[in-house]
Design an enzyme around this catalytic site. Structure first.
Site, PDB file in Angstrom:
ATOM      1  N   CYS A 184     -35.475  59.249  10.586  1.00 10.47           N
ATOM      2  CA  CYS A 184     -34.946  58.986  11.901  1.00 10.47           C
ATOM      3  C   CYS A 184     -35.441  57.648  12.424  1.00 10.47           C
ATOM      4  O   CYS A 184     -36.129  56.897  11.740  1.00 10.47           O
ATOM      5  CB  CYS A 184     -35.371  60.093  12.869  1.00 10.47           C
ATOM      6  SG  CYS A 184     -34.977  61.753  12.286  1.00 10.47           S
ATOM      7  N   ASP A 188     -39.367  70.457   9.676  1.00  9.56           N
ATOM      8  CA  ASP A 188     -40.774  70.069   9.595  1.00  9.56           C
ATOM      9  C   ASP A 188     -41.286  69.552  10.940  1.00  9.56           C
ATOM     10  O   ASP A 188     -42.485  69.587  11.208  1.00  9.56           O
ATOM     11  CB  ASP A 188     -40.996  69.037   8.490  1.00  9.56           C
ATOM     12  CG  ASP A 188     -40.105  67.812   8.596  1.00  9.56           C
ATOM     13  OD1 ASP A 188     -39.100  67.867   9.332  1.00  9.56           O
ATOM     14  OD2 ASP A 188     -40.392  66.809   7.930  1.00  9.56           O
TER      15      ASP A 188
END
EC number: 6.3.5.4
Length: 641
Positions: free
Chosen positions: A2, A127
């Site tokens: 990201c 996660d």
């Protein structure tokens, strides 16, 4: 994978700047967009124009009618739990902690099980949720349990702090800026440059060092005066109330490791187990995974292990190939692919015209100048992966630095034998390395011996051998008082550590920016820290053995892949036909340089002289490309100074 960013300004933040931050790093996360805003009166999660449809009930950022003093921004590339439950910024159930995270913590399933036993509940299979709960349980020390790559920032509204953390080797990027009125961070420098408060001044010292030596004087630095690299292996704490910032190291490549005294056969077996476990973790994904495949040892090892573990699942590989057979490695890549039934090999052909067409985009993507045209070969590989709908790509970055695959390592190994008065072994291994590694082993020894010279003599020798001092205006050279960066060590272990801090760190930036420019997550299994620490503890003779570099890796692959791949003697790496391209493009390059603004510390006339030079020295040619890219970077970012 990201993009993250954030701003803290006590006097308030303009919403337009928050939107600009998000749009600037959109390429890092085109799948989703999220915002977290906080002021003394309220906190709020918001959506943007690119937020997924499932979260349209959130208030749009443009509807905010107050001025927050803290904003966290997240752009998502959905890899794990691609549902709305993976949306960020993510806040804990008790509303104390909020996280923005970039990267992958591959052992999140194992950590999650431990946290569940402690009573933590989970809504997603991401996660990210594991990281924030691990932080709630263990504080910033939680990172010592992580296997992976990350850059995250966690806001603690109880302590009024921001915790910034970066993985052990700097695989994932994070930069910060701080003055008396503004604290800001982002995954990429270009995002910070968009903020009004950010000082965009160039560091003449760092730029001069880059022009002269190809790197900054100290590791983990960039070319801007006041934009700081968050250092790998470190946690930073920013205190919102008094604007103070602290740094704490949780990992250092300098830390000594106990020598591994096991015999070579045992260590080959242990290496294989660790390597395969790293590949298994790096294959955790909810989207398709592919791999780079150069035909070299490192990428071939990754593709072999990944293909075997994927079994019947197809694995696409991407190879940069050339018509020039002197540098082309595609025949080796083809051998590997042909031996593995589930591998579908794809080839891309970088050329001079595409280099010119993409140069501006590539340098903009990189944030900083590039060292040579080899970065363009990687750019084309990533572009090709994107065109073939590959969202995650494995790559072999880090193997040469840790296993000692470069020329200098062989030279240092031989010098260490001399220092131990092992003359017979020196002459024997010198000849073996000459036969199996490079006919230029004498040069490798001389290059290693360079690091034993006094710095004044190093500087004199470098000035004779290199062009780079000449790129700097003569009246600026003395003013800058440039110090030669300590990139090489006198011992094998020291050289590994410095190679990781300097060369590998730069290569990881290239890797990240090139991949993210095409919204691809790049993963580097050789940099699983457990594997790195194991390799560092190996005796030198198990890394360089009987004239073969990376010996444990070669032995692991023996009888698994074609001997022509496993026991190759012509290491190439990401090479490109730089000389051919320069000759083909010189008219256009010269016109560009004549019309370009250049940094005040550079000597324009000298750069233009080089346009007509036919370089026989590969180092000189790379230096020319480096200087050219500095000028391109300076103009693309409209810099001053």
């Amino acid at each position: 994978m990201c993009g993250i960013a954030g701003i803290y300004q006590p006097k308030g933040i303009e919403i337009e700047e928050v939107i600009t931050l998000s749009q600037t790093i959109k390429h890092r996360g085109p799948d989703d967009e999220g915002f977290f805003l906080a002021s003394p009166e309220q906190v709020q999660h918001c959506r943007g124009n690119d937020t997924i449809s499932e979260l349209q009930s959130l208030k749009h950022l443009s509807e905010i009618n107050y001025s927050p003093n803290l904003a966290l921004v997240h752009r998502r590339l959905s890899i794990l739990d691609i549902s709305a439950l993976g949306h960020q910024p993510l806040t804990t159930a008790d509303e104390r902690y909020t996280i923005v995270f970039n990267g992958e913590v591959y052992n999140f399933k194992e950590i999650r099980q431990e946290l569940e036993q402690k009573g933590y509940g989970f809504k997603s299979h991401s996660d990210t949720e594991v990281i924030i709960n691990a932080f709630a349980e263990w504080g910033k020390n939680c990172v010592s349990q992580f296997v992976g790559m990350w850059a995250f920032v966690i806001y603690d509204n109880q302590e009024n702090t921001l915790t910034l953390s970066r993985d052990r080797f700097g695989i994932k990027p994070l930069y910060l800026f701080k003055n008396e009125n503004c604290f800001a961070f982002a995954s990429e420098i270009k995002a910070l440059l968009k903020l009004k408060a950010v000082d965009k001044s160039i560091s003449n010292e760092n730029l001069g060092s880059y022009l002269a030596f190809g790197t900054t004087a100290k590791p983990y630095q960039n070319l801007f005066e006041n934009i700081v690299d968050v250092e790998p292996g470190c946690n930073y704490q920013f205190y919102l109330e008094d604007f103070s910032l602290t740094k704490e190291s949780y990992f250092s490549i300098d830390e000594k490791v106990a020598n591994n005294k096991a015999d070579i056969e045992t260590n080959i077996q242990n290496f294989e187990e660790l390597f395969n476990d790293s590949i298994a973790l790096h294959l955790r994904s909810d989207v398709e995974i592919g791999s780079c495949l150069s035909g070299g040892l490192d990428s071939s090892a990754i593709v072999y292990s990944a293909s075997k573990q994927l079994k019947d699942v197809p694995l696409k590989t991407i190879t940069a190939a050339y018509q020039n057979k002197i540098i082309d490695e595609s025949e080796y890549a083809k051998m590997v692919a042909n031996d593995l039934k589930n591998v579908k090999d794809i080839y891309t052909y970088p050329d001079a015209k595409t280099l010119v067409a993409d140069m501006d985009k590539m340098i903009y993507a990189q944030d900083l100048p590039i060292g040579s045209t080899s970065i363009f070969a990687q750019w084309e590989v990533m572009k090709c992966a994107g065109q073939n709908n590959i969202k995650v790509l494995l790559d072999g970055q880090g193997a040469d630095e840790v296993l000692g695959g470069y020329y200098n390592f062989a030279g240092i190994h031989l010098i260490e034998l001399l220092k131990k008065f092992q003359f017979n072994r020196f002459f024997k291994e010198y000849q073996q390395l000459k036969n199996n590694f490079t006919p230029q082993i004498k040069n490798a020894v001389l290059r290693a011996a360079y690091y034993y010279l006094p710095s004044s003599l190093q500087k004199q020798l470098r000035a004779k051998e290199r062009l780079s001092y000449n790129f700097i205006n003569p009246n600026k050279v003395n003013e800058l008082q440039l110090v030669i960066p300590k990139r090489g060590g006198k011992t094998y272990y020291e050289h590994v550590d410095l190679s990781v801090k300097f060369g590998m760190y730069e290569l990881l930036r290239y890797e990240d920016r090139n991949s993210m420019a095409f919204s691809i997550e790049s993963r580097v299994p050789f940099l699983d820290h457990r594997l790195v620490e194991f390799i560092r503890a190996l005796p030198n003779e198990q890394k360089i053995h009987k004239g073969w570099t990376k010996y444990v890796l070669r032995k692991m692959l023996n009888d698994k892949l074609d001997d022509k791949v496993v026991w190759r003697k012509d290491k190439k790496g990401f090479v490109t036909p730089q000389q051919d391209w320069k000759n083909e493009l010189m008219k256009k390059l010269t016109e560009e340089l004549k019309d370009s603004e250049i940094p005040s510390i550079m000597d324009r006339s000298y750069v233009l002289q080089l346009c007509d030079k036919d370089f026989s020295n590969a180092s000189h040619l790379s230096e020319f490309w480096r200087a050219y890219s500095v000028i391109k970077w300076y103009n693309i970012y409209n810099l001053k100074g």
